[in-house]
Design an enzyme around this catalytic site. Sequence first.
Site, short mmCIF file in Angstrom:
data_model
loop_
_atom_site.label_atom_id
_atom_site.label_comp_id
_atom_site.label_asym_id
_atom_site.label_seq_id
_atom_site.Cartn_x
_atom_site.Cartn_y
_atom_site.Cartn_z
N ASN A 9 71.78 73.37 -52.20
CA ASN A 9 72.95 72.91 -51.46
C ASN A 9 72.85 73.54 -50.08
O ASN A 9 73.16 74.71 -49.91
CB ASN A 9 74.22 73.36 -52.20
N TRP A 10 72.36 72.75 -49.14
CA TRP A 10 72.11 73.31 -47.80
C TRP A 10 73.38 73.65 -47.05
O TRP A 10 73.34 74.35 -46.06
CB TRP A 10 71.30 72.30 -46.97
N LYS A 11 74.50 73.12 -47.48
CA LYS A 11 75.77 73.27 -46.75
C LYS A 11 75.56 72.80 -45.31
O LYS A 11 74.75 71.91 -45.07
CB LYS A 11 76.29 74.71 -46.86
N HIS A 95 82.94 70.94 -55.02
CA HIS A 95 82.46 72.28 -54.65
C HIS A 95 83.66 73.14 -54.22
O HIS A 95 84.60 72.64 -53.60
CB HIS A 95 81.44 72.17 -53.51
N GLU A 97 84.09 75.12 -51.89
CA GLU A 97 84.40 75.10 -50.45
C GLU A 97 85.21 73.85 -50.10
O GLU A 97 86.07 73.89 -49.21
CB GLU A 97 83.10 75.19 -49.63
N GLU A 167 80.39 77.49 -60.94
CA GLU A 167 80.20 78.35 -59.79
C GLU A 167 81.42 79.25 -59.61
O GLU A 167 82.43 78.82 -59.03
CB GLU A 167 80.02 77.51 -58.52
N GLY A 173 77.89 82.92 -52.00
CA GLY A 173 77.62 83.43 -50.65
C GLY A 173 77.99 84.89 -50.47
O GLY A 173 78.03 85.38 -49.35
N SER A 212 75.01 82.86 -55.56
CA SER A 212 74.03 83.90 -55.24
C SER A 212 72.81 83.90 -56.16
O SER A 212 72.26 84.95 -56.49
CB SER A 212 74.70 85.28 -55.22
N GLY A 233 72.70 77.85 -52.92
CA GLY A 233 73.08 77.73 -51.51
C GLY A 233 72.06 78.41 -50.62
O GLY A 233 70.99 77.88 -50.33
N GLY A 234 72.40 79.63 -50.18
CA GLY A 234 71.59 80.35 -49.19
C GLY A 234 70.10 80.35 -49.50
O GLY A 234 69.27 80.11 -48.60
P1 PGA Z 1 75.08 80.59 -52.71
O1 PGA Z 1 75.91 79.22 -52.77
O2 PGA Z 1 73.82 80.39 -53.53
O3 PGA Z 1 74.78 80.79 -51.25
O4 PGA Z 1 75.95 81.64 -53.30
C1 PGA Z 1 75.96 78.47 -53.96
C2 PGA Z 1 76.81 77.23 -53.75
O5 PGA Z 1 77.82 77.32 -53.03
O6 PGA Z 1 76.50 76.16 -54.28
#
Ligand code: PGA
Length: 251
Positions: A9-11, A95, A97, A167, A173, A212, A233-234
């Site tokens: 998930n590149w965001k 998600h 966010e 999640e 993050g 994470s 994500g990251g």
């Molecule tokens: P993260 O994000 O791996 O950077 O914690 C995961 C996500 O939000 O899907």
Amino acid sequence: MRQRLVMGNWKMHGSLPENKALLDKVAAAAGGLNRAIAAVCVPYPYLAQAQSALAGSKAAWGGQNVSHYPKGAFTGEVSAGMLREFGCRYAIVGHSERRQLFGEDDATIALKAGAVLAEGMVPVICVGETLAERERGITEEVVGRQLNVVADRIGPEGLKASVLAYEPVWAIGTGKTATPDQAQAVHAYVRGVLAGRDKGIAATMPILYGGSVKAANAAELFGMQDVDGGLVGGASLVAEEFLAICRAAEG
Ligand code: PGA
């Protein structure tokens, strides 16, 4: 054996040249995966780039969000049909966010999952509790409610064609991963909720863990009985990290 999936998930990250380097590496490495599927969910403007870089490879791609409307005067929105036109197999819905920063509620997320299914794609339905909810001891209640609202809407046929992602919001993050046991406990609970609806769906549903995930903790997480891969994500922005996580899902 359940399908394994590692989804990046590149965001809101990326640029045309950075993406090219990353996508080319994902395309090349995806061919070496047997049990696990590698997928990336990119910002909308990069869907065409993802499609041209990954088409013909074993990697899949998708959107990070979708409108619950099929078309119309909805400035700034992107429909499921548009995602399908760019070859998306997946769209993330719900998600945290989107829930926390953009005010999406369970009912809207359920409609989004339905919109994705109606276009023949796979919704990746995210559930997860905040730190305050975990500390109040209501993780299962929150996750169960989030799942049930969507499941009631899309029904067994829809669920069968979906992927779930657990999640914990406090792990996203933050560098604070759920321990394998913490993740397993919620995954088992989610599978139990599914089993209450349909045992066959519960047995085959891929449930991804997100929060994470990195190369250093992926194998341990994916080694848990009810963890079928990751939503990353990251670490999905660094080819070596992401591909190591994909390989960890092969085990
Ligand atoms: P993260 O994000 O791996 O950077 O914690 C995961 C996500 O939000 O899907």
